[in-house]
Design a protein around this motif. Structure first.
Motif, PDB file in Angstrom:
ATOM      1  N   GLY B 111       0.815  -1.203   0.000  1.00 48.09           N
ATOM      2  CA  GLY B 111       0.000   0.000   0.000  1.00 48.09           C
ATOM      3  C   GLY B 111       0.848   1.251   0.000  1.00 48.09           C
ATOM      4  N   ARG B 112       1.888   1.244   0.838  1.00 49.38           N
ATOM      5  CA  ARG B 112       2.774   2.405   0.893  1.00 49.38           C
ATOM      6  C   ARG B 112       3.475   2.598  -0.454  1.00 49.38           C
ATOM      7  NH1 ARG B 112       4.567   5.574   4.738  1.00 49.38           N
ATOM      8  NH2 ARG B 112       3.395   4.398   6.281  1.00 49.38           N
ATOM      9  N   GLU B 113       3.864   1.486  -1.035  1.00 51.14           N
ATOM     10  CA  GLU B 113       4.545   1.558  -2.334  1.00 51.14           C
ATOM     11  C   GLU B 113       3.620   2.162  -3.393  1.00 51.14           C
ATOM     12  OE1 GLU B 113       6.724  -1.522  -5.446  1.00 51.14           O
ATOM     13  OE2 GLU B 113       6.064  -2.232  -3.478  1.00 51.14           O
ATOM     14  N   LEU B 114       2.364   1.704  -3.360  1.00 51.42           N
ATOM     15  CA  LEU B 114       1.388   2.230  -4.328  1.00 51.42           C
ATOM     16  C   LEU B 114       1.134   3.720  -4.101  1.00 51.42           C
ATOM     17  CD1 LEU B 114      -0.705   1.564  -6.581  1.00 51.42           C
ATOM     18  CD2 LEU B 114      -2.342   1.070  -4.758  1.00 51.42           C
ATOM     19  N   ALA B 115       0.977   4.078  -2.842  1.00 55.11           N
ATOM     20  CA  ALA B 115       0.700   5.482  -2.521  1.00 55.11           C
ATOM     21  C   ALA B 115       1.893   6.374  -2.859  1.00 55.11           C
ATOM     22  CB  ALA B 115       0.349   5.616  -1.040  1.00 55.11           C
ATOM     23  N   ASP B 116       3.093   5.890  -2.588  1.00 52.26           N
ATOM     24  CA  ASP B 116       4.276   6.686  -2.908  1.00 52.26           C
ATOM     25  C   ASP B 116       4.401   6.910  -4.412  1.00 52.26           C
ATOM     26  OD1 ASP B 116       4.863   6.894  -0.282  1.00 52.26           O
ATOM     27  OD2 ASP B 116       6.408   5.330  -0.251  1.00 52.26           O
ATOM     28  N   GLY B 117       4.060   5.862  -5.150  1.00 48.32           N
ATOM     29  CA  GLY B 117       4.095   6.000  -6.610  1.00 48.32           C
ATOM     30  C   GLY B 117       3.148   7.096  -7.084  1.00 48.32           C
ATOM     31  N   LEU B 118       1.966   7.101  -6.510  1.00 50.98           N
ATOM     32  CA  LEU B 118       1.001   8.127  -6.910  1.00 50.98           C
ATOM     33  C   LEU B 118       1.444   9.508  -6.442  1.00 50.98           C
ATOM     34  CD1 LEU B 118      -1.659   8.896  -8.224  1.00 50.98           C
ATOM     35  CD2 LEU B 118      -2.802   8.442  -6.060  1.00 50.98           C
ATOM     36  N   ASN B 119       2.038   9.561  -5.260  1.00 51.28           N
ATOM     37  CA  ASN B 119       2.534  10.850  -4.758  1.00 51.28           C
ATOM     38  C   ASN B 119       3.538  11.463  -5.724  1.00 51.28           C
ATOM     39  OD1 ASN B 119       1.160  11.476  -2.411  1.00 51.28           O
ATOM     40  ND2 ASN B 119       2.347  10.028  -1.192  1.00 51.28           N
ATOM     41  N   ALA B 120       4.392  10.611  -6.219  1.00 48.60           N
ATOM     42  CA  ALA B 120       5.382  11.101  -7.181  1.00 48.60           C
ATOM     43  C   ALA B 120       4.695  11.649  -8.424  1.00 48.60           C
ATOM     44  CB  ALA B 120       6.340   9.967  -7.548  1.00 48.60           C
ATOM     45  N   ASP B 121       3.672  10.914  -8.881  1.00 45.02           N
ATOM     46  CA  ASP B 121       2.931  11.391 -10.060  1.00 45.02           C
ATOM     47  C   ASP B 121       2.214  12.700  -9.766  1.00 45.02           C
ATOM     48  OD1 ASP B 121       3.761   9.229 -11.480  1.00 45.02           O
ATOM     49  OD2 ASP B 121       1.903   8.072 -11.204  1.00 45.02           O
ATOM     50  N   LEU B 122       1.704  12.818  -8.555  1.00 49.19           N
ATOM     51  CA  LEU B 122       0.981  14.045  -8.201  1.00 49.19           C
ATOM     52  C   LEU B 122       1.936  15.239  -8.126  1.00 49.19           C
ATOM     53  CD1 LEU B 122      -1.434  12.799  -5.373  1.00 49.19           C
ATOM     54  CD2 LEU B 122      -1.985  13.226  -7.769  1.00 49.19           C
ATOM     55  N   TYR B 123       3.110  14.982  -7.595  1.00 40.47           N
ATOM     56  CA  TYR B 123       4.072  16.086  -7.497  1.00 40.47           C
ATOM     57  C   TYR B 123       4.558  16.496  -8.884  1.00 40.47           C
ATOM     58  CZ  TYR B 123       7.950  18.932  -5.943  1.00 40.47           C
ATOM     59  OH  TYR B 123       8.811  19.980  -5.739  1.00 40.47           O
ATOM     60  N   GLY B 124       4.682  15.516  -9.738  1.00 37.20           N
ATOM     61  CA  GLY B 124       5.057  15.839 -11.106  1.00 37.20           C
ATOM     62  C   GLY B 124       6.432  15.324 -11.467  1.00 37.20           C
TER      63      GLY B 124
END
Lengths: 346, 296
Positions: B111-124
């Motif tokens: 879950g953390r891995e998935l969320a971190d991946g999305l965080n990176a996408d959100l930051y750009g």
């Protein structure tokens, strides 16, 4: 998970039409939140009906919204799966249910109290079935009149509901009860001094309870009125006789001790009606029998009525407006009137 | 300051729609992120142009009124790298993001891995020209930002599952002791040829929503609660609708069969085979059916 599609309906259902382009995450999330315009919603539903991928995605997204971990944080709360109106409606329905139950309880309690009052009053001043009305000996009221209906044999059954039930079963008795009710009301109107002065408490109680009594049957209302008059006569004199007609058509009298004695034991004709006016007691029955007593039923005089419409008649109504003038009616509508206290009839 | 490329050029939405957009500026809180009214207008107009191309003017106004402008400007401000916006976004959505990711994957680490991946996408992630492209630019304010994040996470989770499934070779799986059963051959029922035609006719008479309910429940094996969450209905309502639907469907199929000249007795015999509840379906095959279309 792999399953076979052996059911023809499922096979046809799975053979979806062309789904078209997938809606993006904006539309899917807005669809789940009910935030789409109707036309957009129709488009998304049409796509979802045909696209397993999007159904799976939607299910995952909405399933994640419902997970308890997220729900435990206030700012993480997903938008309610149901519109706020539903939550409001749920509470409103609960409140409405409670209100209905409370109202029903109050109404039931009120009716129970009225019934208990009637029972207590009937037991303290027993009124025979179909309201034997007593008039005070002295001083006599200016104008009073009553007609007593046919009675049942059971002397212990004095409760108003029983009377009401039986009167319903017997049409003629019911008619007499209604007439008695009307005449009692007229009597009360004609002699306000009597009801106000002799039985002020109970009469006032009857008047105050009038709206509630409207909801009850006329027999019960009749009983309340009769109770007032009965109580009045009790106050005026303790030896007032009570009158009734039993199921065999025998007129009976009681002085409040529970013992009923027939007043005309040798009369074979059935009595149908008793009327008390001042000191005069009138008895009417089959075969055009009309009796009068001026001493509370100790002695009786058979009053002959002139022949009308051929044959014998059953006297069912006796109404006196004054001590001298009154009307006697038979069940077939034949009537006789007197203006001289019953000496002559026309 | 927002990059100029994020706003469309001229968009003929009409004065009424423009007025509706202008009225929403105050409630959006755009000023706190340094977004001017003109920029706000461009942001909202871009959304309106994207979704309201075929809508009437009244529907466009309705669309503008339904937008979540506060979250829309927050997303655009975050995408533009405005620190104030991130200070709002992180405490408000970060924990939810992780919780949703953990729920989807079923364990904390994934879950953390998935969320971190999305965080990176959100930051750009900087593109080839060196300009940072944030996934938040794709949020259009149609639903809540949190709902959109969940949908994006779910999509990424599905993509990861599919990509990971291809990571392991068949040989490796066999070495690890995996065995593969032969896929069951669909039993070819001896049914009258007229039955599929009658079923197709009956299904064609269903609305999209009815078809969606049937497919979700009988094909995808979703629970009533799942379907209720998706459609905004209570699960008991879904249950009643499904009951009515199946009854209606049987009647329609029977009517079609009778019209086709099948005797009533034979109709009843054939309809016994149509109970969708007692026969399974190849879900995987259905998933594969729909994987070609692009997004709109």
């Amino acid at each position: 998970m792999s399953h076979s599609e052996s059911n023809p309906l499922r096979r046809e259902l799975a053979r979806s039409p062309q789904a078209g382009p997938h809606p993006d995450s904006n539309l899917l999330s807005a669809f789940a939140e009910g935030a789409l315009l109707e036309r957009e919603r129709q488009d998304v539903v049409a796509h979802l009906a045909a696209c397993v991928d999007c159904r799976e995605l939607l299910s995952l997204a909405t399933g994640a919204a419902a997970n308890p971990v997220a729900a435990s944080r206030p700012f993480l709360l997903p938008r309610s799966a149901h519109p706020p109106l539903r939550t409001w409606l749920a509470w409103a329905s609960i409140a409405a249910s409670i209100l209905v139950v409370c109202s029903a309880g109050l109404v039931y309690k009120q009716k129970l109290e009225l019934k208990q009052r009637a029972t207590v009053a009937a037991e303290s001043a027993p009124v025979p079935p179909f309201t034997t009305i007593q008039q005070p000996k002295s001083p006599p009221p200016a104008e009073s009149n009553a007609i007593i209906g046919k009675a049942t044999r059971a002397p212990g059954q004095l409760k108003a509901p029983l009377r009401s039930k039986e009167s319903t079963a017997e049409a003629t008795a019911g008619q007499r009860t209604a007439v008695a009710q009307r005449e009692l009301e007229a009597s009360q109107q004609n002699s306000p001094t009597q009801s106000a002065a002799v039985a002020p408490a109970i009469a006032a109680d009857s008047v105050a309870k009038a709206p509630a009594l409207d909801q009850m049957n006329s027999a019960f209302a009749n009983t309340m009125t009769a109770r007032a008059l009965s109580s009045a006569s009790k106050d005026a004199g303790a030896t007032r006789p009570h009158w009734r007609i039993d199921s065999m058509g025998q007129a009976e009298r009681s002085f409040g001790n529970g013992a009923w004695q027939p007043v005309l034991p040798n009369e074979s004709a059935k009595m149908l009606v008793i009327s008390v006016f001042d000191s005069q007691v009138w008895l009417g029955g089959e075969n055009t029998r009309l009796y009068r007593s001026s001493d509370n039923g100790n002695t009786w005089i058979l009053v002959p009525l002139p022949m009308k419409n051929g044959g014998e008649h059953g006297i069912v109504h006796i109404r006196f407006q004054t001590q001298a003038s009154g009307v006697v009616e038979a069940s077939d509508g034949t009537s006789w009137t007197t203006t001289d206290g019953g000496v002559s009839w026309q | 300051m927002l990059p100029a490329s994020q706003t469309p050029a001229e968009c003929p939405l009409g004065s009424v729609v423009d007025g509706a957009i202008a009225r929403r500026y105050g409630e959006s809180g755009a000023e706190s992120y340094g977004i001017t009214a003109e920029h706000f207008h461009r942001i909202v107009a871009a959304v309106a142009v994207r979704y309201a191309a075929n809508l009437s003017e009244a529907e466009r106004v309705q669309l503008v009124a339904s937008l979540r402008v506060e979250e829309l400007v927050l997303a655009r401000a975050c995408a533009a790298g405005i620190e104030v916006a991130w200070n709002v976004f992180i405490p408000r959505f970060q924990a939810a993001l992780h919780a949703t990711a953990c729920h989807l994957t079923g364990d904390q680490a994934s879950g953390r891995e998935l969320a971190d991946g999305l965080n990176a996408d959100l930051y750009g992630i900087p593109n080839s020209e060196g300009r940072r492209i944030s996934k938040l630019d794709y949020y259009m304010g149609r639903g809540s930002l949190e709902g959109w994040l969940r949908a994006v996470l779910a999509r990424q989770h599905i993509d990861r599952c599919r990509s990971h499934a291809n990571d392991v070779s068949l040989d490796e799986r066999i070495e690890r002791g995996a065995s593969f059963a032969a896929s069951p051959q669909p039993v070819a029922p001896a049914i009258n040829d007229r039955l599929p035609v009658a079923i197709a006719q009956a299904l064609a008479g269903l609305s999209h929503e009815e078809r969606f309910l049937l497919a979700s429940y009988y094909l995808d094996q979703r629970t009533l609660a799942d379907i209720g969450r998706q459609t905004g209905m209570h699960e008991s309502t879904v249950s009643r609708k499904l009951d009515r639907l199946t009854a209606t469907l049987r009647k329609r199929v029977r009517r079609c069969l009778l019209t086709a000249g099948v005797t009533p007795r034979r109709c009843d015999e054939m309809l016994r085979e149509l109970d969708v509840r007692d026969i399974d379906v190849d879900v995987a095959a259905n998933l594969r059916q729909e994987r070609s279309a692009g997004t709109f």
